[in-house]
Design an enzyme around this catalytic site. Structure first.
Site, PDB file in Angstrom:
ATOM      1  N   GLU A 142       0.827  -1.209   0.000  1.00 39.89           N
ATOM      2  CA  GLU A 142       0.000   0.000   0.000  1.00 39.89           C
ATOM      3  C   GLU A 142       0.858   1.255   0.000  1.00 39.89           C
ATOM      4  O   GLU A 142       1.950   1.273   0.553  1.00 39.89           O
ATOM      5  CB  GLU A 142      -0.911  -0.023   1.237  1.00 39.89           C
ATOM      6  CG  GLU A 142      -1.865  -1.200   1.193  1.00 39.89           C
ATOM      7  CD  GLU A 142      -2.626  -1.412   2.493  1.00 39.89           C
ATOM      8  OE1 GLU A 142      -2.836  -0.439   3.233  1.00 39.89           O
ATOM      9  OE2 GLU A 142      -2.992  -2.566   2.758  1.00 39.89           O
TER      10      GLU A 142
ATOM     11  N   CYS B  51      -0.992   6.676   9.384  1.00 37.16           N
ATOM     12  CA  CYS B  51       0.216   6.051   9.955  1.00 37.16           C
ATOM     13  C   CYS B  51      -0.166   4.830  10.765  1.00 37.16           C
ATOM     14  O   CYS B  51      -1.028   4.888  11.629  1.00 37.16           O
ATOM     15  CB  CYS B  51       0.899   6.999  10.938  1.00 37.16           C
ATOM     16  SG  CYS B  51       1.673   8.380  10.198  1.00 37.16           S
TER      17      CYS B  51
ATOM     18  N   CYS C 184       3.260   8.751   0.785  1.00 34.92           N
ATOM     19  CA  CYS C 184       3.828   7.867   1.801  1.00 34.92           C
ATOM     20  C   CYS C 184       4.117   6.527   1.115  1.00 34.92           C
ATOM     21  O   CYS C 184       3.225   5.911   0.540  1.00 34.92           O
ATOM     22  CB  CYS C 184       2.802   7.728   2.923  1.00 34.92           C
ATOM     23  SG  CYS C 184       3.378   6.735   4.271  1.00 34.92           S
TER      24      CYS C 184
ATOM     25  N   CYS D  13       6.373  -3.773  16.402  1.00 34.44           N
ATOM     26  CA  CYS D  13       5.831  -2.697  17.250  1.00 34.44           C
ATOM     27  C   CYS D  13       4.332  -2.938  17.447  1.00 34.44           C
ATOM     28  O   CYS D  13       3.584  -3.089  16.470  1.00 34.44           O
ATOM     29  CB  CYS D  13       6.083  -1.341  16.611  1.00 34.44           C
ATOM     30  SG  CYS D  13       7.826  -1.075  16.163  1.00 34.44           S
TER      31      CYS D  13
ATOM     32  N   CYS E 172       6.403  -6.205   7.885  1.00 30.00           N
ATOM     33  CA  CYS E 172       7.521  -5.479   8.495  1.00 30.00           C
ATOM     34  C   CYS E 172       8.422  -6.435   9.267  1.00 30.00           C
ATOM     35  O   CYS E 172       7.961  -7.407   9.855  1.00 30.00           O
ATOM     36  CB  CYS E 172       7.002  -4.392   9.437  1.00 30.00           C
ATOM     37  SG  CYS E 172       8.302  -3.307  10.080  1.00 30.00           S
TER      38      CYS E 172
ATOM     39  N   CYS F 289       1.243  -0.904  15.708  1.00 30.20           N
ATOM     40  CA  CYS F 289       1.256  -0.735  14.251  1.00 30.20           C
ATOM     41  C   CYS F 289       0.687  -1.977  13.564  1.00 30.20           C
ATOM     42  O   CYS F 289       1.138  -3.095  13.838  1.00 30.20           O
ATOM     43  CB  CYS F 289       2.696  -0.491  13.802  1.00 30.20           C
ATOM     44  SG  CYS F 289       2.889  -0.337  12.025  1.00 30.20           S
TER      45      CYS F 289
HETATM   46  N1  SAH Z   1       9.264   1.562  10.242  1.00 30.89           N
HETATM   47  C1  SAH Z   1       9.405   2.975  10.064  1.00 30.89           C
HETATM   48  C2  SAH Z   1       8.400   3.571   9.077  1.00 30.89           C
HETATM   49  C3  SAH Z   1       6.968   3.107   9.144  1.00 30.89           C
HETATM   50  S1  SAH Z   1       5.947   3.668  10.441  1.00 30.89           S
HETATM   51  C4  SAH Z   1       9.338   3.690  11.404  1.00 30.89           C
HETATM   52  O1  SAH Z   1       9.026   3.051  12.398  1.00 30.89           O
HETATM   53  O2  SAH Z   1       9.639   4.872  11.444  1.00 30.89           O
HETATM   54  C5  SAH Z   1       5.775   5.400  10.234  1.00 30.89           C
HETATM   55  C6  SAH Z   1       5.410   6.123  11.531  1.00 30.89           C
HETATM   56  O3  SAH Z   1       4.094   5.753  11.960  1.00 30.89           O
HETATM   57  C7  SAH Z   1       6.347   5.784  12.683  1.00 30.89           C
HETATM   58  O4  SAH Z   1       6.723   6.963  13.360  1.00 30.89           O
HETATM   59  C8  SAH Z   1       5.483   4.925  13.591  1.00 30.89           C
HETATM   60  O5  SAH Z   1       5.907   5.006  14.928  1.00 30.89           O
HETATM   61  C9  SAH Z   1       4.112   5.517  13.356  1.00 30.89           C
HETATM   62  N2  SAH Z   1       2.993   4.620  13.674  1.00 30.89           N
HETATM   63  C10 SAH Z   1       2.956   3.267  13.575  1.00 30.89           C
HETATM   64  N3  SAH Z   1       1.741   2.814  13.946  1.00 30.89           N
HETATM   65  C11 SAH Z   1       0.990   3.887  14.282  1.00 30.89           C
HETATM   66  C12 SAH Z   1      -0.363   4.050  14.704  1.00 30.89           C
HETATM   67  N4  SAH Z   1      -1.190   3.027  14.831  1.00 30.89           N
HETATM   68  N5  SAH Z   1      -0.791   5.307  14.931  1.00 30.89           N
HETATM   69  C13 SAH Z   1       0.031   6.381  14.756  1.00 30.89           C
HETATM   70  N6  SAH Z   1       1.299   6.267  14.331  1.00 30.89           N
HETATM   71  C14 SAH Z   1       1.788   5.037  14.102  1.00 30.89           C
END
Ligand code: SAH
Length: 370
Positions: A109, A352, A122, A133, A129, A136
Site C-alpha cells: 500500500e 500512519c 507515503c 511494534c 515489516c 502498528c
Molecule cells: N518503520 C518505520 C516507518 C513506518 S511507520 C518507522 O518506524 O519509522 C511510520 C510512523 O508511523 C512511525 O513513526 C510509527 O511510529 C508511526 N505509527 C505506527 N503505527 C501507528 C499508529 N497506529 N498510529 C500512529 N502512528 C503510528
C-alpha cells in the site's frame, strides 16, 4: 561484459515471456550492459531510462527517438512490465490509498495525502515489516518480504500516472509499510532512480524523508544518501520502548540510538525529525514530555507527535485532544519545534500505522478503482 548487480533487484524475466527481460528491474549498469550487448551507442541507455522514469511509458513501441528497427530489436529482448493498475481507496479528507498487487500475488500500500498546495506520498519498503511494534498494523503482519527497488519506484510512478494535469507530488516520505533501513540496498537503488535528474524521476533529495524505527548502525549510511531522516522514538524510557517496540529496542537499545542520533551529521538548514506516537496512558504523561525533552537535548531536531490511529482489536487508544495539547506545550516550553501530525486517511485505513491487513479483517471501504 556482464556487470554484477549493484543491488538485489536483479534482472527479472517477464511473466509474459520466459526470455524477455523486464526493463524496470534493471539498474543503470545492467541497462548499459544490455545496450552494449545490442551493439548500440552508450547514450541509448539514458534514452531508454528517460522513457521509463520521465515519460512513464509502458510499451517499447513508444520510444520514438529509437528507430523502428531498434524498437523491434529491443522488443524481442525486453518488455516494460510495471505493476498492474492499483485498487484505489478515496478518503473523505482527499487522501488516496493505493493497493498494489505484486507479481507474486502479495499486495503493498501507498498513500497520497493532499494538504493545501502540497501533495505528500507515503511509500512502502516491505510487505509487512521486520519489526513487531505493538501499536502498528504492519508490525502485526510479520515480514512477508522486502520490496525490490522497482516495486518501490513503481509506487511513485503509479501515483504520478493518477495525478490531474498540473498536479505534482511535492514530498516523498518512506513511512509506509515496513522498515526502510531493513531493506537498505533496495531503498538506496530506488532513491537513485527517483532522484537522478538526467534520466530518473528527478525528485529533489531535500523533499524526501526516510523514517526508521531506530536501526542506529545504519544511520551513517542514510547520511550518505542526502535525504532527510526521521527517527521513531515513541518512548521516553528504555522500559517503555521495550514494551512498545520490543524487537527494535532489543536490537538497538534506546541509549545507542540516541548516541547515533547525536553523531548524525545533520546538514545545514535541516533538522533531524523525531516521531513520537502518542498512546493513551502509555507514553502521554507530562513526565514523558519532560523526559523526552531531556533525551533530545543538544540534538538539532523537531518533534512530530502522532496521535495513535486506532485499528480493530488494538489494545491502545488515542489520547484526548487536551492531553495531546498539554504534551506539545511542555515540549514547546523546552524550546522544541513540535508538530501534531494530522491523522489523514483514517476512514480508509490509510493513516500512519494502519497499512496492511490483519487476518480476517477487511482492508477498507470506499474502493473506487482499479
Ligand atoms: N518503520 C518505520 C516507518 C513506518 S511507520 C518507522 O518506524 O519509522 C511510520 C510512523 O508511523 C512511525 O513513526 C510509527 O511510529 C508511526 N505509527 C505506527 N503505527 C501507528 C499508529 N497506529 N498510529 C500512529 N502512528 C503510528
Amino acid at each position: 561484459m556482464w556487470i554484477p548487480p549493484a543491488c538485489t533487484d536483479v534482472p527479472e524475466r517477464s511473466m509474459t515471456s520466459s526470455v524477455r527481460t523486464n526493463l524496470v528491474s534493471l539498474d543503470v549498469e545492467h541497462m548499459a550492459s544490455l545496450v552494449e550487448r545490442l551493439g548500440w551507442p552508450a547514450y541509448r541507455t539514458r534514452q531508454i531510462l528517460q522513457w521509463i522514469y520521465q515519460h512513464r511509458i509502458r510499451d517499447i513501441g513508444g520510444m520514438s527517438n529509437l528507430s523502428l528497427t531498434d524498437r523491434e530489436t529491443l522488443g524481442r529482448e525486453a518488455v516494460i512490465e510495471r505493476l498492474a493498475s492499483p485498487t484505489l481507496f478515496q478518503s473523505a479528507d482527499g487522501t488516496k490509498k493505493f493497493l498494489l498487487s505484486l507479481k507474486d500475488g502479495l499486495t503493498v500500500e501507498s498513500v497520497l495525502i493532499p494538504d493545501g498546495e502540497r501533495l505528500t506520498q507515503c511509500v512502502s519498503t516491505q510487505v509487512g515489516c521486520t519489526l513487531d511494534c505493538g501499536f502498528c498494523v504492519t508490525g502485526q503482519m510479520g515480514l512477508k518480504r522486502n520490496l525490490k527497488a522497482h516495486e518501490i519506484v513503481d509506487q511513485i510512478l503509479t501515483a504520478q500516472d493518477q495525478l490531474r494535469p498540473g498536479d505534482r507530488i511535492s514530498s516523498l516520505v518512506f513511512m509506509g509499510m515496513g522498515e526502510p533501513l531493513a531493506n537498505f540496498d533496495e531503498l538506496s537503488e530506488a532513491l537513485t532512480r527517483l532522484t537522478d535528474t538526467e534520466w530518473g524521476v528527478g525528485f529533489p533529495k531535500r523533499r524526501i524523508t526516510i523514517s526508521t524505527a531506530g536501526f542506529s548502525g545504519r544511520l551513517h549510511d542514510v547520511a550518505g544518501l542526502g535525504v532527510n531522516l526521521a527517527v521513531s522514538l515513541n518512548a521516553s524510557t528504555s522500559e517503555q520502548r521495550d514494551r512498545l517496540m520490543p524487537m527494535m529496542n532489543r536490537l538497538h537499545p534506546l541509549p545507542d540510538l540516541l548516541a547515533a542520533c547525536r553523531a548524525y551529521p545533520i546538514p545545514a538548514n535541516r533538522d533531524l525529525t523525531f516521531e513520537y506516537v502518542l498512546l493513551q496512558g502509555e507514553n502521554d504523561a507530562a513526565d514523558d514530555a519532560v523526559r523526552l525533552s531531556r533525551l533530545l537535548r543538544g540534538i538539532r531536531c523537531k518533534v512530530n507527535l502522532i496521535p495513535f490511529n486506532e485499528f480493530p482489536d488494538s489494545p491502545f487508544r488515542r489520547p484526548a485532544d487536551p492531553v495531546i495539547a498539554a504534551f506539545r506545550k511542555i515540549l514547546r516550553h523546552k524550546g522544541y519545534d513540535v508538530f501534531v501530525r494530522q491523522n489523514r486517511g483514517r476512514d480508509v485505513l490509510g493513516a500512519c500505522g494502519q497499512l496492511g491487513t490483519l487476518p480476517g479483517k477487511t482492508v477498507a471501504s470506499h474502493s473506487i478503482g482499479p
